[in-house]
Design an enzyme around this catalytic site. Structure first.
Site, PDB file in Angstrom:
ATOM      1  N   LYS A  95       0.820  -1.217   0.000  1.00  0.00           N
ATOM      2  CA  LYS A  95       0.000   0.000   0.000  1.00  0.00           C
ATOM      3  C   LYS A  95       0.847   1.256   0.000  1.00  0.00           C
ATOM      4  CE  LYS A  95      -2.199  -1.451   3.660  1.00  0.00           C
ATOM      5  NZ  LYS A  95      -1.698  -2.842   3.665  1.00  0.00           N
ATOM      6  N   ALA A 121       1.896  -1.319  11.775  1.00  0.00           N
ATOM      7  CA  ALA A 121       1.965  -1.380  10.312  1.00  0.00           C
ATOM      8  C   ALA A 121       3.245  -0.698   9.854  1.00  0.00           C
ATOM      9  CB  ALA A 121       0.744  -0.694   9.698  1.00  0.00           C
ATOM     10  N   GLY A 122       3.647  -1.010   8.647  1.00  0.00           N
ATOM     11  CA  GLY A 122       4.825  -0.350   8.103  1.00  0.00           C
ATOM     12  C   GLY A 122       4.750  -0.253   6.597  1.00  0.00           C
ATOM     13  N   HIS A 123       5.138   0.895   6.073  1.00  0.00           N
ATOM     14  CA  HIS A 123       5.192   1.089   4.627  1.00  0.00           C
ATOM     15  C   HIS A 123       6.653   1.262   4.227  1.00  0.00           C
ATOM     16  CE1 HIS A 123       0.979   1.155   4.345  1.00  0.00           C
ATOM     17  NE2 HIS A 123       0.762   2.422   4.618  1.00  0.00           N
ATOM     18  N   GLN A 133      -2.790  -2.509   7.356  1.00  0.00           N
ATOM     19  CA  GLN A 133      -3.175  -3.925   7.356  1.00  0.00           C
ATOM     20  C   GLN A 133      -4.045  -4.269   6.137  1.00  0.00           C
ATOM     21  OE1 GLN A 133      -3.830  -2.255  10.682  1.00  0.00           O
ATOM     22  NE2 GLN A 133      -1.764  -2.773  11.226  1.00  0.00           N
ATOM     23  N   ARG A 155       9.806 -10.077  10.902  1.00  0.00           N
ATOM     24  CA  ARG A 155       9.414 -11.485  10.866  1.00  0.00           C
ATOM     25  C   ARG A 155       9.228 -11.964   9.427  1.00  0.00           C
ATOM     26  NH1 ARG A 155       4.248 -11.880  14.798  1.00  0.00           N
ATOM     27  NH2 ARG A 155       3.704  -9.995  13.639  1.00  0.00           N
ATOM     28  N   PRO A 156       9.651 -13.204   9.124  1.00  0.00           N
ATOM     29  CA  PRO A 156       9.394 -13.759   7.784  1.00  0.00           C
ATOM     30  C   PRO A 156       7.902 -13.945   7.582  1.00  0.00           C
ATOM     31  CG  PRO A 156      10.294 -15.444   9.242  1.00  0.00           C
ATOM     32  CD  PRO A 156      10.412 -14.149   9.970  1.00  0.00           C
ATOM     33  N   ARG A 157       7.409 -13.565   6.406  1.00  0.00           N
ATOM     34  CA  ARG A 157       5.991 -13.711   6.106  1.00  0.00           C
ATOM     35  C   ARG A 157       5.695 -15.090   5.545  1.00  0.00           C
ATOM     36  NH1 ARG A 157       6.462  -7.965   3.256  1.00  0.00           N
ATOM     37  NH2 ARG A 157       6.217  -6.629   5.087  1.00  0.00           N
ATOM     38  N   ASP A 199       6.370  -8.768 -10.591  1.00  0.00           N
ATOM     39  CA  ASP A 199       7.726  -9.153 -10.979  1.00  0.00           C
ATOM     40  C   ASP A 199       8.264 -10.330 -10.166  1.00  0.00           C
ATOM     41  OD1 ASP A 199       7.535  -6.928  -9.007  1.00  0.00           O
ATOM     42  OD2 ASP A 199       9.679  -7.313  -8.754  1.00  0.00           O
ATOM     43  N   VAL A 242       5.568  -3.518 -11.032  1.00  0.00           N
ATOM     44  CA  VAL A 242       6.522  -4.511 -11.534  1.00  0.00           C
ATOM     45  C   VAL A 242       7.911  -4.326 -10.933  1.00  0.00           C
ATOM     46  CG1 VAL A 242       5.275  -4.891 -13.685  1.00  0.00           C
ATOM     47  CG2 VAL A 242       6.975  -3.050 -13.565  1.00  0.00           C
ATOM     48  N   GLY A 243       7.981  -3.608  -9.812  1.00  0.00           N
ATOM     49  CA  GLY A 243       9.261  -3.377  -9.145  1.00  0.00           C
ATOM     50  C   GLY A 243       9.069  -2.476  -7.947  1.00  0.00           C
TER      51      GLY A 243
END
Length: 430
Positions: A16, A39-41, A225, A304-306, A334, A415-416
């Site tokens: 987002k 949350a983090g962007h 989220q 944390r790994p998703r 991508d 795409v990136g």
């Protein structure tokens, strides 16, 4: 005039931040309407990586006003750190470009201690929270004992509320959770210092937005989220503590539904989830590892790994219905480059029956097995694409099939990681 809401269409972490950053070019105000620093962007602007947890990513554009609405729970220390980091990078030179709703609730030190201790006590039944105190803060809000920014700015009122809250919160910490209690002075002195800084940003932001919309300005509403983590419509209880869906944009900012014109859902070209809870398409094999590594799927807030899996069409179809989506922004296409075959979940087998919609029961959903449709993949690097015609035919067919399955047009394709790695197929502000 157009006002646009951005929401996550999956379990969060859909990208987002980048989409908001792109759409901010066409907006005057950018509003964060719920959640907290759980949350983090992550954005890449001019090859500079920027991670924001509270402040809308629109702050990276000059001349835009960013607002943190009443639906957000704010950790003052995190907010001040973000402000200082932005200023150190030569951004946020004008403090009037950033406003805090005076009605938003504040995360207190006892919220964080309770959050962490509860998770530890829950053992295998833990929700998987970030331990940032988000849930306990929302609890106090609903229980009508929360501390709002306007309370902090009134020293006598703040002192009274803090004393009353500490009596109960310290009891819970000591007697139930076995944790150390807080003293009044350690919190009061720290937060009194925060008040001196936060005061310059406090405003009646609902009125500010009303006046801006009335004057014809364009507003972008930024959610945190995703739909499947909504407190009402997500996979409860494995959800966050706020309204992550489009309706939360109204209650979390003070803007009426008639002033919302477009609702864009952000969806990865695959799907990820952080924390516990059902995840029908989860891949615990080499394909899952490849998605995680190629997509750099590690939380920007926790590291944390998703959990990774194939695209789940029923989930996004559900998000289309719950939010009233008018378009979908498809991110991280991508990352699928290099897969010989790509799978799409088109439905589930639940208790021996084939279903195409999400079951309401968490237990039933947890037992669902995905039904897959397989499509040919592509091997070429697509990050340099400037138009749909630049994509391999397999990628274009994949996009078209996703549109068909979820019943909503795809209006943007990422795409990136960079701003320029984006195909803007339709501008919701036009």
């Amino acid at each position: 005039m157009a006002n646009v809401v951005i929401v996550g269409a999956q379990w969060g972490d859909e990208g987002k931040g980048k989409v908001v950053d792109i759409y901010t070019e066409f907006a005057d105000d950018v509003v964060r309407f719920q959640g907290g620093n759980n949350a983090g962007h992550t954005l890449v602007v001019n090859n500079e990586k920027v991670i924001l947890h509270l402040i809308p990513s629109g702050i990276l554009h000059s001349g835009k006003r960013c607002i943190i609405g009443n639906g957000v729970v704010l950790d003052p220390e995190v907010f001040i750190t973000e402000v200082n980091n932005l200023k150190a990078r030569g951004r946020l030179e004008d403090d009037s470009c950033l406003l805090l709703s005076e009605s938003l609730h504040l995360i207190m030190p006892y919220h964080k201690r309770i959050d962490i201790a509860r998770e530890a006590k829950s053992g295998e039944r833990k929700i998987g929270t970030t331990g940032r105190g988000i849930g306990p803060c929302y609890e106090d809000k609903i229980a009508r004992r929360g501390v709002r920014l306007m309370d902090l700015l009134d020293k006598d009122r703040f002192a009274q509320k803090l004393r009353e809250n500490l009596e109960e919160r310290n009891f819970i910490l000591e007697k139930y959770l076995g944790e150390q209690p807080f003293t009044f002075d350690e919190i009061y002195d720290q937060y009194a210092g925060f008040a001196d800084i936060l005061r310059r940003y406090a405003a009646d932001t609902a009125m500010v937005l009303h006046q801006d919309i009335k004057s014809g300005k364009k507003v972008l509403f930024e959610g945190a989220q995703g739909t499947m983590l909504d407190i009402d419509y997500g996979t409860y209880p494995f959800v966050t503590s706020s309204s992550t869906c489009a309706g939360g944009a109204c209650t979390g900012s003070g803007v009426g539904p008639r002033d919302i014109h477009e609702i864009i859902g952000i969806s990865k070209a695959y799907v990820t989830r952080v924390g516990s809870g059902p995840f029908p398409t989860e891949l615990e094999d080499a394909d899952g590892e490849k998605l995680r590594d190629s997509g750099r799927e590690f939380g920007s807030t926790t590291g944390r790994p998703r959990r990774c899996g194939w695209f789940d069409a029923p989930v996004v179809r559900y998000a289309v219905r719950i939010n009233g989506l008018t378009g979908i922004a498809l991110t991280k296409l991508d990352v699928l480059s290099g897969f010989d075959k790509i799978k799409i979940c088109t439905g589930y087998v639940c208790q021996g029956k084939i279903v195409e919609e999400l079951p309401a029961s968490l237990e039933t959903f947890s037992d669902c097995l995905p039904i897959y449709e397989e499509m040919p993949g592509w091997s070429s690097d697509i990050s340099g694409a400037k138009a749909l015609s630049d994509l391999p035919v397999q990628a274009r067919n994949y996009i078209k099939r996703l549109e068909e399955l979820v019943g909503c047009p795809i209006v943007l394709v990422s795409v990136g990681a960079r701003r320029e790695d984006t195909l803007l197929l339709k501008n919701p502000f036009e």
